[in-house]
Design an enzyme around this catalytic site. Structure first.
Site, mmCIF file in Angstrom:
data_model
loop_
_atom_site.group_PDB
_atom_site.id
_atom_site.type_symbol
_atom_site.label_atom_id
_atom_site.label_comp_id
_atom_site.label_asym_id
_atom_site.label_seq_id
_atom_site.Cartn_x
_atom_site.Cartn_y
_atom_site.Cartn_z
ATOM 1 N N VAL A 85 0.806 -1.221 0.000
ATOM 2 C CA VAL A 85 0.000 0.000 0.000
ATOM 3 C C VAL A 85 0.838 1.270 0.000
ATOM 4 O O VAL A 85 0.303 2.359 -0.229
ATOM 5 C CB VAL A 85 -0.978 0.025 1.190
ATOM 6 C CG1 VAL A 85 -1.967 -1.131 1.099
ATOM 7 C CG2 VAL A 85 -0.249 0.014 2.521
ATOM 8 N N ASN A 111 -6.412 -0.892 7.146
ATOM 9 C CA ASN A 111 -5.928 -1.635 8.291
ATOM 10 C C ASN A 111 -4.428 -1.933 8.259
ATOM 11 O O ASN A 111 -3.833 -2.207 9.293
ATOM 12 C CB ASN A 111 -6.720 -2.947 8.380
ATOM 13 C CG ASN A 111 -6.183 -3.903 9.406
ATOM 14 O OD1 ASN A 111 -6.239 -3.648 10.603
ATOM 15 N ND2 ASN A 111 -5.638 -5.029 8.936
ATOM 16 N N TYR A 179 5.475 4.882 15.155
ATOM 17 C CA TYR A 179 4.127 4.313 15.175
ATOM 18 C C TYR A 179 3.132 5.307 15.772
ATOM 19 O O TYR A 179 2.058 5.551 15.205
ATOM 20 C CB TYR A 179 4.141 3.019 15.983
ATOM 21 C CG TYR A 179 2.826 2.284 15.993
ATOM 22 C CD1 TYR A 179 2.434 1.519 14.902
ATOM 23 C CD2 TYR A 179 1.970 2.346 17.101
ATOM 24 C CE1 TYR A 179 1.224 0.832 14.907
ATOM 25 C CE2 TYR A 179 0.767 1.661 17.118
ATOM 26 C CZ TYR A 179 0.397 0.904 16.018
ATOM 27 O OH TYR A 179 -0.803 0.229 16.024
#
Length: 274
Positions: A85, A111, A179
């Site tokens: 992606v 996701n 993250y």
């Protein structure tokens, strides 16, 4: 307007109504696989995207064994599309494959994600930072943009985008700067998509997940660094519990939206973390 509020329509004297169609990124394991199984069980057709073809095919096989597998009348189908992606060309090919197979897209579950190495901030390399940002943020944007275009142009118009935000969209863990930064950014992406989608019947919401038992959260069960410097085992929940919440969000009519939802292991150290 036709909306995927109750799954496939009951048989009528007219032509069969196809099931609603979803695209799940990161569908080869964990949360993505659990959501695919939940959608298949509710009668959705599902496109599965991820980097590993074998993992996607295993998800598809499990979908076949769901109560509404593809052998059922008007039942769901699975489409496996290996894709990175973070690559615009592969995202374009992914959405073209979905269009060619199903003709429309009712739901994108954004996701796909990666943690990156759990190292002190000053030891995080540029390449590791870029990997996390490229997958978690740029990848989510590229998929959302492609879904937005498709949903805006299709007839009936509209659809829904659900972003996987994580409880790290609110509160960080130690040694998680990349993250955490991307998950905070995901909240901004969700809000912008929700606003920009209003004129086109495109709803966007975010699910923030805490300590679902997946391959990515194995450290929770063996001991993970806490904000006070200790290491502790943390409670986890079944990924199917998350999937049921995603299914609820997905089945709402486009006139209603769950903007933000938090689903977490009840006893995890999140409220009051650190």
């Amino acid at each position: 307007m036709t909306t995927p509020d109750t799954g496939p329509a009951a048989p009528t004297d007219g032509p069969p109504v196809p099931p609603p169609t979803a695209l799940i990124t990161g569908a080869g394991s964990g949360i993505g696989r659990a959501v695919a199984l939940a959608l298949a069980g509710a009668g959705w057709s599902v496109a599965l995207a991820g980097r590993r073809a074998d993992a996607l095919e295993e998800t598809a096989r499990r979908m076949e064994r769901s109560p509404h597998g593809s052998g059922a009348p008007n039942g769901p189908a699975a489409l496996c599309v290996p894709a990175d992606v973070s690559r615009p060309d592969q995202v374009s090919a992914l959405f073209a494959a979905v269009r060619d197979r199903f003709g429309r897209l009712d739901l994108l579950f954004n996701n796909a994600g990666t943690f990156g190495p759990p190292v002190p901030l000053d030891e995080l390399t540029y390449d590791d930072w870029r990997t996390v940002v490229d997958v978690n943020l740029t990848g989510a944007f590229l998929c959302a943009q492609a879904a937005f275009r498709a949903m805006k142009e299709q007839d009936p118009r509209g659809g829904r985008i659900i972003n996987n935000g994580s409880v790290s969209a609110h509160t960080p863990r130690p040694h998680s700067v990349a993250y955490t930064a991307t998950k905070h950014a995901m909240t901004g992406l969700t809000k912008s998509l929700s606003l920009d989608g209003r004129p086109y019947d495109i709803a966007c919401g975010q699910i923030d997940i805490g300590n679902a038992a997946t391959e990515m959260t194995g450290r929770m069960r063996t001991g993970i660094l806490q904000a006070n410097g200790t290491t502790a085992v943390e409670p986890v929940m079944d990924a199917a519990d998350v999937a049921r919440t995603v299914l609820h969000m997905a089945q709402l009519p486009l006139t209603a939206n769950v903007q933000f939802a938090t689903v977490m292991a009840t006893a995890m150290p999140y409220i009051g973390r650190g």
